[in-house]
Design a protein around this motif. Structure first.
Motif, mmCIF file in Angstrom:
data_model
loop_
_atom_site.group_PDB
_atom_site.id
_atom_site.type_symbol
_atom_site.label_atom_id
_atom_site.label_comp_id
_atom_site.label_asym_id
_atom_site.label_seq_id
_atom_site.Cartn_x
_atom_site.Cartn_y
_atom_site.Cartn_z
ATOM 1 N N ARG A 46 0.812 -1.302 -0.017
ATOM 2 C CA ARG A 46 -0.236 -0.098 -0.013
ATOM 3 C C ARG A 46 0.872 1.255 -0.105
ATOM 4 O O ARG A 46 0.653 2.269 -0.908
ATOM 5 C CB ARG A 46 -1.061 -0.090 1.082
ATOM 6 C CG ARG A 46 -1.946 0.894 1.105
ATOM 7 C CD ARG A 46 -2.862 0.935 2.576
ATOM 8 N NE ARG A 46 -4.166 1.522 2.292
ATOM 9 C CZ ARG A 46 -4.846 2.030 3.503
ATOM 10 N NH1 ARG A 46 -4.360 1.810 4.707
ATOM 11 N NH2 ARG A 46 -5.831 2.711 3.422
ATOM 12 N N ASN A 47 1.777 1.282 0.744
ATOM 13 C CA ASN A 47 2.432 2.416 1.177
ATOM 14 C C ASN A 47 3.988 2.792 -0.132
ATOM 15 O O ASN A 47 4.200 3.620 -0.296
ATOM 16 C CB ASN A 47 3.079 2.540 2.455
ATOM 17 C CG ASN A 47 2.230 2.517 3.723
ATOM 18 O OD1 ASN A 47 0.965 3.074 3.258
ATOM 19 N ND2 ASN A 47 2.295 1.820 4.506
ATOM 20 N N PHE A 48 4.597 1.525 -0.290
ATOM 21 C CA PHE A 48 5.622 1.726 -0.943
ATOM 22 C C PHE A 48 5.359 1.168 -2.855
ATOM 23 O O PHE A 48 5.905 1.793 -3.356
ATOM 24 C CB PHE A 48 6.645 0.744 -0.522
ATOM 25 C CG PHE A 48 7.347 1.457 0.768
ATOM 26 C CD1 PHE A 48 8.277 2.298 0.904
ATOM 27 C CD2 PHE A 48 7.004 0.736 2.040
ATOM 28 C CE1 PHE A 48 8.562 2.879 2.002
ATOM 29 C CE2 PHE A 48 7.293 1.314 3.227
ATOM 30 C CZ PHE A 48 8.184 2.274 3.282
ATOM 31 N N LYS A 49 4.652 0.211 -2.714
ATOM 32 C CA LYS A 49 4.175 0.023 -4.027
ATOM 33 C C LYS A 49 2.962 0.614 -4.823
ATOM 34 O O LYS A 49 2.733 0.659 -5.873
ATOM 35 C CB LYS A 49 3.720 -1.651 -4.169
ATOM 36 C CG LYS A 49 4.966 -2.584 -3.802
ATOM 37 C CD LYS A 49 5.753 -2.765 -5.299
ATOM 38 C CE LYS A 49 6.657 -3.836 -5.116
ATOM 39 N NZ LYS A 49 7.488 -4.265 -6.231
ATOM 40 N N ARG A 50 2.319 1.545 -3.852
ATOM 41 C CA ARG A 50 1.301 2.247 -4.164
ATOM 42 C C ARG A 50 0.113 1.790 -4.746
ATOM 43 O O ARG A 50 -0.679 2.212 -5.400
ATOM 44 C CB ARG A 50 1.966 3.613 -5.126
ATOM 45 C CG ARG A 50 2.964 4.412 -4.675
ATOM 46 C CD ARG A 50 2.309 5.238 -3.411
ATOM 47 N NE ARG A 50 3.525 5.808 -2.841
ATOM 48 C CZ ARG A 50 3.415 6.635 -1.665
ATOM 49 N NH1 ARG A 50 2.070 6.584 -1.061
ATOM 50 N NH2 ARG A 50 4.217 7.509 -0.901
ATOM 51 N N TRP A 51 -0.157 0.543 -4.312
ATOM 52 C CA TRP A 51 -1.100 -0.240 -4.504
ATOM 53 C C TRP A 51 -2.570 0.675 -4.123
ATOM 54 O O TRP A 51 -2.598 0.901 -2.821
ATOM 55 C CB TRP A 51 -1.515 -1.766 -4.145
ATOM 56 C CG TRP A 51 -0.600 -2.587 -4.856
ATOM 57 C CD1 TRP A 51 0.505 -2.192 -5.735
ATOM 58 C CD2 TRP A 51 -0.492 -4.006 -4.973
ATOM 59 N NE1 TRP A 51 0.925 -3.295 -6.357
ATOM 60 C CE2 TRP A 51 0.397 -4.501 -5.705
ATOM 61 C CE3 TRP A 51 -1.374 -5.071 -4.462
ATOM 62 C CZ2 TRP A 51 0.620 -5.648 -6.094
ATOM 63 C CZ3 TRP A 51 -0.972 -6.214 -4.521
ATOM 64 C CH2 TRP A 51 -0.151 -6.591 -5.407
ATOM 65 N N ASN A 52 -3.599 0.698 -4.681
ATOM 66 C CA ASN A 52 -4.650 1.415 -4.019
ATOM 67 C C ASN A 52 -5.530 0.547 -3.411
ATOM 68 O O ASN A 52 -6.679 -0.416 -4.016
ATOM 69 C CB ASN A 52 -5.586 2.097 -5.275
ATOM 70 C CG ASN A 52 -7.031 2.732 -4.848
ATOM 71 O OD1 ASN A 52 -7.090 3.218 -3.721
ATOM 72 N ND2 ASN A 52 -7.827 2.968 -5.723
#
Length: 322
Positions: free
Chosen positions: A253-259
C-alpha cells in the motif's frame, strides 16, 4: 468471539430476484481490461468469508492464493473452507496440488493466470483471495505474466487490530485442536519429513514433530505437557505470520502504491453472535459491496448494500473463515 457463517444460495447473476435491485446495465462502460477483485488480510481476519459474501452478490468465482491451501489434505490444519461454506461458489486452486510438490510463486502465477482467464471468458468476475501476499504480488506485478496489461484490480483489505486478532487467533487454534488438528497431523507424521517443502511447511505440522517422536516413550503427564507446548508454539507462530502478512500489506500500500481499500473489522471480533454478524454486515459487507459495484459497473448510484443480501438467510455458528 464467535462469528456465524452465512449460508447462502448458489451465486446468481448480479442482483437477480433481489428486492430493491437497480438495473446497472446502461451504466456499464466499455473497457479494454477485464476486472479482478483481490482480497488481502492477515490470517484469521475473515478474507474467505468476505470472498464468498461478494461472490454471492455478483457473478463471480474465487481463486485461492493461500500457499498452503493449494495442497491436498490437512483441511483442518490449513483451515480450508468446506463445501457447505462455499455456498455453491466455484473455487479454483483449492486443495488440488500434490502435498509433496514444491509449489512456487511462479507455479501459482501460471495456474492462477489460467484460472482468471477462464473465469473471465465465461463472463464471470475473478476474486483472488488468500494470505500469501507474495503470491498475489508476483501475479500482479511480474511483467512476465502481463497481468496488469490485461486486468484491472480492485484491492480490498480486511484489517483487524493486532492485539484483538492475536487473541482471536489463539482461540481459533484451540478450536482447530478440538476439530482434530492433532489427529490429522498424526496421520501424516513421518520421521523423515522435510518441513521445508510441500504442505508439511504449514503451521501446525513441524510444531508437533517432537510430540509425535517421543509420545510413546512418555507418561501421561509429560505427554500432556509436551502437547501443550506444541499448541502454544502453533499459536505463537500463527501470530508471527499475521504480523508478517500485515507488514507486507503495508508495503504494498505505502511503497508499491497499490490502491488498497481498508475495511476495519476490529469491532466484529469484539462482539458475539448476532451482534458480530450485524457488525460484519455494516463494517465489511456493505462498504465492500459498494466498492465492488462501483469498480465493476461504474455505478455511482445503486441500491443500498442491505438490499443485495439474499432472502431467507440462515447461519451456522462457531466458524470463522479466514
Amino acid at each position: 468471539m464467535s462469528i456465524s457463517m452465512v449460508i447462502c444460495k448458489p451465486a446468481k447473476p448480479f442482483l437477480e430476484d433481489v428486492p430493491g435491485r437497480l438495473d446497472l446495465g446502461p451504466l456499464i462502460p466499455p473497457r479494454e481490461r477485464e476486472k479482478v477483485v483481490v482480497i488481502l488480510g492477515a490470517t484469521g481476519t475473515g478474507k474467505s468469508r468476505l470472498s464468498i459474501d461478494i461472490a454471492s452478490r455478483f457473478p463471480a468465482e474465487i481463486v485461492n492464493s493461500d500457499k498452503m491451501q493449494v495442497y491436498q489434505g490437512l483441511n483442518v490444519v490449513t483451515n480450508k473452507v468446506t463445501e457447505e461454506e462455499k455456498c455453491g461458489v466455484p473455487h479454483h486452486l483449492l486443495g488440488n496440488i500434490c502435498p509433496d510438490a514444491d509449489f512456487t510463486a511462479g507455479d501459482f502465477c501460471g495456474l492462477a493466470s489460467v484460472a482468471v482467464d477462464s473465469i473471465s471468458a465465461r463472463g464471470q468476475h475473478p476474486i483472488i483471495v488468500g494470505g500469501s501476499n507474495s503470491y498475489v504480488e508476483a501475479l500482479v506485478s511480474d511483467p512476465s505474466f502481463h497481468f496488469r496489461s490485461r486486468y484491472e484490480c480492485c484491492f480490498l483489505w480486511v484489517d483487524v487490530a493486532m492485539p484483538v486478532l492475536h487473541s482471536f487467533v489463539s482461540e481459533r487454534v484451540d478450536r482447530m485442536v478440538g476439530k482434530g488438528l492433532v489427529e490429522e497431523v498424526g496421520k501424516v507424521f513421518d520421521t523423515n519429513a522435510d518441513y521445508s517443502r510441500g504442505i508439511k511447511r504449514a503451521i501446525g505440522v513441524p510444531e508437533l514433530d517432537l510430540y509425535f517422536r517421543t509420545e510413546k516413550f512418555l507418561d501421561e503427564n509429560n505427554r500432556k505437557r509436551l502437547l501443550e507446548d506444541a499448541i502454544a508454539e502453533i499459536k505463537y507462530n500463527t501470530c508471527k505470520l499475521a504480523c508478517r502478512q500485515l507488514g507486507k500489506i503495508h508495503r504494498l500500500r505505502n511503497f508499491k502504491r497499490w490502491n488498497v481499500h481498508r475495511l476495519d473489522a476490529t469491532q466484529v471480533f469484539q462482539k458475539q453472535g448476532a451482534e458480530a454478524d450485524e457488525a460484519w454486515r455494516q463494517l465489511v459487507i456493505e462498504p465492500s459491496t459498494s466498492i465492488v459495484a462501483e469498480f465493476l459497473y461504474g455505478a455511482t448510484k445503486y441500491a443500498p448494500a442491505k438490499a443485495l443480501i439474499p432472502r431467507a438467510l440462515s447461519t451456522v455458528s462457531g466458524r470463522v473463515l479466514a
